[in-house]
Design a protein around this motif. Structure first.
Motif: not given
Length: 257
Positions: A224-250
């Protein structure tokens, strides 16, 4: 400077014509274009991108949001002036929603369209109406002269982030090409919860770490890090955070200790 935010990123012909028009009319003006990750007709993501981009560009920038929305007034050309005098132009399709929430509303005006140039064509409206207005505003045209006050603008309905019962609740704003998740949760909410660098927390039940360095972490570990605009961004160094959490937009995001 003019910043173009559009859902036509994969349309090389459209973008070529758009940039060609700007080059002809404003040969010395810097044009910034942002096309990803905006899917066709996605006014919400375009609104998110416009708001976050505006946080990091000079107030003198003219923001032109070119998205073909789906509501009844989606082809009506309008201009927005925020309380801190940032200027956005586009169509009445909800893309002004988040810039208004972030910077406040001074006024919205419906752009005067000469009858000879009125068109139901999205492309013609962009080329014959939005671009000339953006050019004139860049040259110093008074915002109030673009048209009359517009009162019934379209406002996107969306969930707002909040702290509820000791949990931070928000939603996925968009997912970029690297699989990083941008949320609508202000990063300072973590401080309000007493969290800081290297603390652990759970994202929808999955363990993660707070870090200023998005390169930190082991394989499949969520950061969990600070992204553009000062919002929470979730990332992963070796993987895709979106796939780990399996979360679509909204979809809903819940952060908890």
């Amino acid at each position: 400077m003019i910043a173009v935010i559009t859902d036509h990123g994969s349309d090389d012909l459209f973008m070529g014509v758009l940039k060609g028009n700007f080059s002809y009319l404003l040969p010395k003006e810097e044009i910034i274009e942002v096309t990803r990750p905006i899917s066709f007709g996605d006014s919400y993501v375009a609104s998110c991108i416009a708001e976050r981009l505006a946080c990091h560009l000079p107030k003198s920038t003219i923001f032109m949001i070119v998205v073909d929305g789906q509501n009844e007034s989606a082809r009506r050309p309008v201009g927005l002036r925020t309380k801190d005098d940032r200027i956005f132009i586009g169509f009445d399709n909800g893309t002004f929603t988040l810039p208004i929430e972030r910077f406040g509303l001074k006024q919205i005006r419906e752009i005067d369209v000469p009858e000879v140039k009125f068109s139901l064509s999205f492309t013609r409206s962009v080329l014959d109406i939005l671009i000339p207005v953006a050019v004139d505003l860049s040259k110093g045209r008074n915002f109030e002269s673009i048209g009359s006050i517009y009162m019934t603008f379209y406002d996107l309905k969306h969930k707002r982030a909040g702290i509820v019962d000791g949990k931070i609740k928000g939603e996925v704003a968009f997912i970029n090409e690297r699989g990083d998740i941008s949320t609508n949760i202000p990063f300072d909410y973590l401080e309000k919860m007493g969290l800081s660098q290297e603390d652990k927390l759970k994202i929808n039940g999955k363990l993660s770490s707070i870090s200023l360095d998005r390169r930190a972490g082991r394989k499949n570990e969520l950061i969990v890090c600070e992204g553009l605009g000062g919002y929470v961004e979730i990332t992963s160094r070796y993987s895709r955070a979106g796939e780990i959490l399996n979360l679509p937009s909204r979809s809903e995001i819940v952060l908890e200790v």
